[in-house]
Design a protein around this motif. Sequence first.
Motif, PDB file in Angstrom:
ATOM      1  N   ALA A   1     -13.901   6.610  -1.708  1.00 11.31           N
ATOM      2  CA  ALA A   1     -12.585   7.031  -2.178  1.00 11.31           C
ATOM      3  C   ALA A   1     -12.174   8.356  -1.555  1.00 11.31           C
ATOM      4  O   ALA A   1     -11.034   8.534  -1.097  1.00 11.31           O
ATOM      5  N   GLY A   2     -13.088   9.294  -1.510  1.00  9.59           N
ATOM      6  CA  GLY A   2     -12.768  10.579  -0.885  1.00  9.59           C
ATOM      7  C   GLY A   2     -12.468  10.444   0.591  1.00  9.59           C
ATOM      8  O   GLY A   2     -11.523  11.057   1.112  1.00  9.59           O
ATOM      9  N   PHE A   3     -13.259   9.615   1.297  1.00 16.52           N
ATOM     10  CA  PHE A   3     -13.027   9.392   2.714  1.00 16.52           C
ATOM     11  C   PHE A   3     -11.677   8.712   2.929  1.00 16.52           C
ATOM     12  O   PHE A   3     -10.925   9.065   3.847  1.00 16.52           O
ATOM     13  N   SER A   4     -11.341   7.739   2.071  1.00 14.18           N
ATOM     14  CA  SER A   4     -10.067   7.032   2.199  1.00 14.18           C
ATOM     15  C   SER A   4      -8.885   7.947   1.909  1.00 14.18           C
ATOM     16  O   SER A   4      -7.865   7.906   2.606  1.00 14.18           O
TER      17      SER A   4
ATOM     18  N   ALA B   1      -8.778  11.203   2.255  1.00 13.39           N
ATOM     19  CA  ALA B   1      -8.638  12.128   3.387  1.00 13.39           C
ATOM     20  C   ALA B   1      -7.989  11.436   4.583  1.00 13.39           C
ATOM     21  O   ALA B   1      -7.117  12.010   5.257  1.00 13.39           O
ATOM     22  N   THR B   2      -8.405  10.184   4.847  1.00 13.28           N
ATOM     23  CA  THR B   2      -7.788   9.431   5.949  1.00 13.28           C
ATOM     24  C   THR B   2      -6.316   9.182   5.682  1.00 13.28           C
ATOM     25  O   THR B   2      -5.477   9.283   6.588  1.00 13.28           O
ATOM     26  N   LEU B   3      -5.962   8.830   4.433  1.00 17.24           N
ATOM     27  CA  LEU B   3      -4.561   8.590   4.081  1.00 17.24           C
ATOM     28  C   LEU B   3      -3.717   9.842   4.295  1.00 17.24           C
ATOM     29  O   LEU B   3      -2.597   9.767   4.821  1.00 17.24           O
ATOM     30  N   VAL B   4      -4.234  10.987   3.894  1.00 13.69           N
ATOM     31  CA  VAL B   4      -3.492  12.232   4.088  1.00 13.69           C
ATOM     32  C   VAL B   4      -3.259  12.496   5.572  1.00 13.69           C
ATOM     33  O   VAL B   4      -2.159  12.870   5.997  1.00 13.69           O
ATOM     34  N   VAL B   5      -4.297  12.274   6.381  1.00 13.52           N
ATOM     35  CA  VAL B   5      -4.159  12.493   7.826  1.00 13.52           C
ATOM     36  C   VAL B   5      -3.150  11.514   8.417  1.00 13.52           C
ATOM     37  O   VAL B   5      -2.302  11.891   9.244  1.00 13.52           O
ATOM     38  N   LEU B   6      -3.220  10.230   8.001  1.00 12.02           N
ATOM     39  CA  LEU B   6      -2.292   9.233   8.534  1.00 12.02           C
ATOM     40  C   LEU B   6      -0.849   9.547   8.147  1.00 12.02           C
ATOM     41  O   LEU B   6       0.067   9.427   8.964  1.00 12.02           O
ATOM     42  N   VAL B   7      -0.626   9.929   6.881  1.00 16.32           N
ATOM     43  CA  VAL B   7       0.736  10.259   6.447  1.00 16.32           C
ATOM     44  C   VAL B   7       1.261  11.455   7.214  1.00 16.32           C
ATOM     45  O   VAL B   7       2.424  11.469   7.667  1.00 16.32           O
ATOM     46  N   ALA B   8       0.423  12.479   7.382  1.00 16.50           N
ATOM     47  CA  ALA B   8       0.869  13.664   8.119  1.00 16.50           C
ATOM     48  C   ALA B   8       1.164  13.320   9.577  1.00 16.50           C
ATOM     49  O   ALA B   8       2.192  13.750  10.134  1.00 16.50           O
ATOM     50  N   ALA B   9       0.286  12.535  10.210  1.00 14.07           N
ATOM     51  CA  ALA B   9       0.515  12.160  11.604  1.00 14.07           C
ATOM     52  C   ALA B   9       1.752  11.277  11.734  1.00 14.07           C
ATOM     53  O   ALA B   9       2.559  11.450  12.661  1.00 14.07           O
TER      54      ALA B   9
ATOM     55  N   VAL C   1     -15.547   1.019   7.090  1.00 13.77           N
ATOM     56  CA  VAL C   1     -16.572   1.768   7.817  1.00 13.77           C
ATOM     57  C   VAL C   1     -17.211   2.822   6.903  1.00 13.77           C
ATOM     58  O   VAL C   1     -18.430   3.024   6.914  1.00 13.77           O
ATOM     59  N   GLY C   2     -16.376   3.511   6.102  1.00 13.91           N
ATOM     60  CA  GLY C   2     -16.921   4.498   5.174  1.00 13.91           C
ATOM     61  C   GLY C   2     -17.871   3.882   4.167  1.00 13.91           C
ATOM     62  O   GLY C   2     -18.904   4.461   3.829  1.00 13.91           O
ATOM     63  N   ASP C   3     -17.526   2.666   3.681  1.00 19.43           N
ATOM     64  CA  ASP C   3     -18.408   1.986   2.744  1.00 19.43           C
ATOM     65  C   ASP C   3     -19.729   1.627   3.406  1.00 19.43           C
ATOM     66  O   ASP C   3     -20.796   1.788   2.811  1.00 19.43           O
TER      67      ASP C   3
END
Length: 469
Positions: free
Chosen positions: A20-23, A25-33, A173-175
């Motif tokens: 959940a934490g990895f996802s 963080a990835t979501l935040v990066v994707l939204v910002a990008a 992949v995180g899982d």
Amino acid sequence: MNPARLARPRSWPLRARLVAGFSVATLVVLVAAGAFVYWRVDFALDRALDTELAHGVSTLAPLVGDDGMARDRDAAEAVGLAWQVLDPAGTVLDRGGPAGTTPMLVSSGFGKHDVEARLSTGWASYRIRAVGLAHQRRLLVGVRRDREDEALRELMLQLVVAGLGTLLVTAFVGDRLARAALRPVERYRQQAAAIAAGAADLRLEVPVGRDDEVTRLGHTFNDMLAGLERALERERQFVAEASHELRTPLTLLTGRIQLARRRQRTVEEHERILGELAIDLDRLARLADQLLHVGADPAGGSRSDLAQVVTRVVEERRVADPAGAAGWEVELLAPTAPVGLADHEVERVLANLLDNAARHGAPPVRLVVDRPAAGWVRLAVSDAGPGMPPALLATATQRFTRAEEARSRTGAGLGLALVAGLTERAGGQLRLCQAGQHVLRPPGASDLPCDHGTGLTVTVLLPEAQVTD
């Protein structure tokens, strides 16, 4: 799963929290990008529209005559944009391109205007620029915005699809990574459960040639298990040896009682038997007291003056047993010697050393209290007896250790073990010296000289305690 538990991420399994934490963080990066890409594309398209409008205005404005009509129709149509010339009342005087007879802009303002909202799907989405002309007329130049809006909608859709796909892949992949990272921990847990169930000789399987957090955890657990096993083995050995040592005085007591009950005895005989039983009970009480104190921790934060305790104990012994203390020599080279032990603990150390000297040594018995180095206080007890065998010197501080010739005497072999335990737990050292041989507990280097006599010398070295007002 319980909905209340789902609402509390801290109660989730560790793997779920990692994924959940990895996802997140990835979501935040994707939204910002995605937001950055969308903003840059939107900015570029807007600038292209504004450039095209500015070019159209600069071309059409000089072509409009005083009557509001284009003087060069071909040049005006060559611009390729929709344009209108409006009089002050809003009536269309002239037009060109795809512009109709209805004014493209209802308001009477100037500058840039967007007809219909951004990302609109309608065909009437325009960007219009209004500029003033002579006689309060206005020139409206418009460019279609539907292609740019379509491009932005397509870009947004692609960003959403790509972001969701990337989020799913990264979550998978995180899982997998979390599962692989926690697999050794789960294996350790299963092995620890087996150890807790009784498999005492089992150890955690730590991969060879790796040095990471999990392998270090495995090594730490194995070291802890080894330490626990050693402690349990010492406790088992202590219980077995204590049982053996207690069996002898108990057997003597039982034998004396059985012997006394075989026939009728006089009062004098009963008194004599009771005196013998009292001696045996006193020995048993001393042995039990030693067993209770041999593993006891010293009182934390205790302070005492070694010189004062030695003076008091020696005087008490001389009063109680003048003959036994006749050969004692006391040298107080340090008038005050504060140490981190309580008075009763120092008394126990001194009593065991004096008893050993009286039981196994020979007079004169010499006691020295001094300060051999800064921050250290020393108590040395030496005698002129034969000492102990060299092979026994290294193990003399272990519990129930006695020489063969000493087994016929009183004692249980716990005195030096108790002294060593109290000394080491107080941060000090215990040294046994005899005939040039030295044994130091705990083992280690010590450059302090050893003041020994002709027999055995036992030296207790303690850190000097800080005296507070």
